[in-house]
Design an enzyme around this catalytic site. Sequence first.
Site, PDB file in Angstrom:
ATOM      1  N   ASP A   1      -7.250  -1.010   3.969  1.00  0.00           N
ATOM      2  CA  ASP A   1      -6.438  -2.144   3.583  1.00  0.00           C
ATOM      3  C   ASP A   1      -6.941  -3.454   4.194  1.00  0.00           C
ATOM      4  O   ASP A   1      -6.416  -4.519   3.909  1.00  0.00           O
ATOM      5  CB  ASP A   1      -4.981  -1.927   4.003  1.00  0.00           C
ATOM      6  CG  ASP A   1      -4.376  -0.744   3.268  1.00  0.00           C
ATOM      7  OD1 ASP A   1      -4.757  -0.543   2.097  1.00  0.00           O
ATOM      8  OD2 ASP A   1      -3.552  -0.041   3.858  1.00  0.00           O
TER       9      ASP A   1
ATOM     10  N   ASP B   1       0.886  -1.143   0.000  1.00  0.00           N
ATOM     11  CA  ASP B   1       0.000   0.000   0.000  1.00  0.00           C
ATOM     12  C   ASP B   1       0.938   1.211   0.000  1.00  0.00           C
ATOM     13  O   ASP B   1       2.103   1.090   0.354  1.00  0.00           O
ATOM     14  CB  ASP B   1      -0.837  -0.062   1.280  1.00  0.00           C
ATOM     15  CG  ASP B   1      -1.527   1.240   1.595  1.00  0.00           C
ATOM     16  OD1 ASP B   1      -2.134   1.795   0.674  1.00  0.00           O
ATOM     17  OD2 ASP B   1      -1.445   1.680   2.742  1.00  0.00           O
TER      18      ASP B   1
HETATM   19  P1  ADP Z   1      -3.604   4.372  -0.293  1.00  0.00           P
HETATM   20  O1  ADP Z   1      -4.005   3.211  -1.086  1.00  0.00           O
HETATM   21  O2  ADP Z   1      -2.507   5.129  -0.895  1.00  0.00           O
HETATM   22  O3  ADP Z   1      -3.362   4.043   1.143  1.00  0.00           O
HETATM   23  P2  ADP Z   1      -6.328   5.126   0.231  1.00  0.00           P
HETATM   24  O4  ADP Z   1      -6.868   3.899  -0.349  1.00  0.00           O
HETATM   25  O5  ADP Z   1      -6.360   5.286   1.692  1.00  0.00           O
HETATM   26  O6  ADP Z   1      -4.840   5.393  -0.290  1.00  0.00           O
HETATM   27  O7  ADP Z   1      -7.084   6.348  -0.383  1.00  0.00           O
HETATM   28  C1  ADP Z   1      -7.158   6.517  -1.765  1.00  0.00           C
HETATM   29  C2  ADP Z   1      -7.448   7.923  -2.087  1.00  0.00           C
HETATM   30  O8  ADP Z   1      -8.737   8.244  -1.614  1.00  0.00           O
HETATM   31  C3  ADP Z   1      -6.520   8.886  -1.438  1.00  0.00           C
HETATM   32  O9  ADP Z   1      -5.397   9.141  -2.218  1.00  0.00           O
HETATM   33  C4  ADP Z   1      -7.385  10.104  -1.301  1.00  0.00           C
HETATM   34  O10 ADP Z   1      -7.347  10.846  -2.491  1.00  0.00           O
HETATM   35  C5  ADP Z   1      -8.782   9.562  -1.142  1.00  0.00           C
HETATM   36  N1  ADP Z   1      -9.214   9.531   0.248  1.00  0.00           N
HETATM   37  C6  ADP Z   1      -9.460   8.464   1.001  1.00  0.00           C
HETATM   38  N2  ADP Z   1      -9.873   8.802   2.222  1.00  0.00           N
HETATM   39  C7  ADP Z   1      -9.861  10.138   2.256  1.00  0.00           C
HETATM   40  C8  ADP Z   1     -10.178  11.112   3.235  1.00  0.00           C
HETATM   41  N3  ADP Z   1     -10.585  10.761   4.473  1.00  0.00           N
HETATM   42  N4  ADP Z   1     -10.050  12.392   2.903  1.00  0.00           N
HETATM   43  C9  ADP Z   1      -9.642  12.755   1.678  1.00  0.00           C
HETATM   44  N5  ADP Z   1      -9.335  11.906   0.715  1.00  0.00           N
HETATM   45  C10 ADP Z   1      -9.450  10.602   0.981  1.00  0.00           C
HETATM   46 MG    MG Z   2      -3.232   3.249   3.102  1.00  0.00          MG
END
Ligand code: ADP
Ligand code: MG
Length: 771
Positions: A666, A472
């Site tokens: 995740d 991730d």
């Molecule tokens: P990663 O896979 O990099 O850990 P996430 O799956 O947590 O990222 O989130 C994917 C995308 O969704 C982030 O890059 C963000 O743009 C958006 N996102 C998710 N949760 C939030 C939140 N609470 N506030 C703002 N954007 C969010």
């Molecule tokens: Mg993450």
Amino acid sequence: MERRRARDRALEAGAMSASAVVPRPDPAKTRRPLADDLTTLRLGGMSCAGCAGRIERAVRDANGVTEAHVNFAAATLGVRVEGGASTLESVAHLVRGMGFEVQTTKPSPAARGESVDGGIDAFAEPEDPTERELIWLEVRLAVAGFFAMTAMLPSIVVYLGAVDASDARALYYLAIASGALTTPVVFFSGWPFISRAIRSVRHLSPGMDLLVASGALSAFSYSVVALARGSSDVYFDTAGGIVTFLLLGRLVERLARKRSVSAVQLLHALSPPFAHLVDDTARTREVATKSVVVGARVEVRPGERIPLDGRVLSGESSVDRSVITGESMPVAIVAGACVEAGALNQVGVIVLEVTRVVGERALDRVAQAVERLLGRRAPMQALADRVAASLTALVLGIAVLVAVLGLFVFDDAALAMNRAVAVLVVACPCALGLATPMAVLVAAGHAASRGVLFRDAETLERAAEVTTVFFDKTGTLTEGQPAVIEVRPNEGYGRVEVLTLAALAERGSEHPIARAICAAAPPSTPTEGTTRVVPGAGTGFRGMDGRRVWVGTRAFLESVGVSGVVDPVTRSTVAHVALESTWIGAIVVSDPLRAGARRAVDALRARGLRLALLTGDRVEVADDIAGAIGIKDVHAACSPNDKARLVEQASRRGEIVAFVGDGLNDGPALAAAEVGIAVEGATDVAAAAAGMALRAGGIERLVEALDLARATRRVMRQNLAWAFAYNALAIPAAIAGLVSPAFAALAMAASSLSVVANSLRLSRLTSRENV
Ligand code: ADP
Ligand code: MG
């Protein structure tokens, strides 16, 4: 109107997917059911893995017991019972009846439903059967050593020619002396073997004690009969030798085991039993750490270990967390910092507000995790245990056969006795039973001290087979502490307005981006309303006035009916903000790469692992990060379920996938992967879904953890191969008369010792790459 309904549906769907993707309820919020944790009792008197198997079977069949695991190496019994303390009492009674000691626990808080630290309680008890056992073992060995030695004097006297070998009368008296001297060896020093052998016959579960006891008693009684018949052809020294050598082997093994068990117990020792409670008048009072409640204030002086997890209210200091995380750099702390129990306060007096009580502290979780790991058997051990279980009966059979053959075919009672006894003694499946538990014991202690936790032995085995690692991005490859670097408001809106509105929605989210936005927004009084978090997408907020705010990816905002979203020109992460259906601006957030990420990734690749990056972020951001650390396989804009699907696809292709992640989003991927790995700072949900947790050092520790898993598997295999080979060769050799009974005892002891020694090597393992 129509659009509003669509949005409501989206929120509902969001809430649903939130619950659908979370494999277990958040343990921080819902108290885990008590039955979820095994209660750990300490055992004494187990002489061999066979005993472990017998206790386990008996306890498992007992009323009210739903699960039981005996770990021979750690000398623990993990039970899951219905009916609390009274059932535990009857389990203890049952085990005592079988001839073993079990630690009496006072009704633990767990049993009373106050907290979940039954295992901790069991360990904190001062009366430790293994300690007492060790002292008795030493006494018995000292007696055996002294008398067995003197019992050999008569033979030496004859050998040296001090007595005429043809003087039958003198020889007979010497034989009687030898018998007299051997008696305390067999009946005092060897008593534990004999008494447990008798009980094992009564319980119809013969084990190694029966083999040893019948070996020693056969040689002894054969000699007594010889004496009674006026013959001086005696084998008292054999009987004495068997007992002495086995006790010696046992003592050395016990001492070695104690060393590695104490690495695990160290975790308990890290928790000071008393704390300085600060009362309303700012005076301190010493109280039992266990009695301190959440919200209490506790003072910690320089040089003391921190008793409970908490937030620093006042004072400045630095703490050494090395014993809990393996991280040797002291960390500076000021008011507001969070500290963990077990860390060593170095320079200043600090006052904490307690946030987690005994049983729920990070330290306790580590201890529980280690106990859980020790509580269950490694799959690799299954065959060895089956063999060990049937070996006893087989060996008894072979010994009888050898005796009968010797007596009736060769007509030589001495030969019959000697070979049968050698078979009995040489064949103990001790090494077989110790093979993997010992390796797991050492690995668990070592890993825990390096900040790596494995859920169970199976995960440890699986981690050694990993072929593919999926990462991730946020919080795993990056620091996970993003900062707002820019706000791009839409026309007609101000920067502060965008941030303030976004913070409204983000207050309820655990996402690193949410934390960054809240930190950047001007302080404001919380507004009441409902927040829905959609993992991997964003959050929605509805205030009491019905006003809605959305924050998240472009796709998320568009899915709830927001239009006119404009992506800013940037290669950083972007959170879009909307008020009702109007896009009001974008917040640009940057999250730097972790310092050690590149090296960790290189080290993993050098080990032949296939690596890929799976992220919910935009393609640009993903590509930049992947480029910086050299990962070619990149999947951007993944939803949490996309991540899980990619893991499953790889699994179907036969890859063994480790997924490394930190967040709520995740959960599905962590659960879908063969080995789910939660990194430092992971949310509770991620940690619960994971099979392995890196408590410090982020993915830099991953290399070390996988190396340890591989080394552990290697040691397990070596141990098993060695133990099987030992039994396969030793038994025929004893039948053929190639080993004397006393030598057989020595060989038996040496075989289990070598398994112990081989396993101990794991505690010296540090990563080759040293990343
Ligand atoms: P990663 O896979 O990099 O850990 P996430 O799956 O947590 O990222 O989130 C994917 C995308 O969704 C982030 O890059 C963000 O743009 C958006 N996102 C998710 N949760 C939030 C939140 N609470 N506030 C703002 N954007 C969010
Ligand atoms: Mg993450």
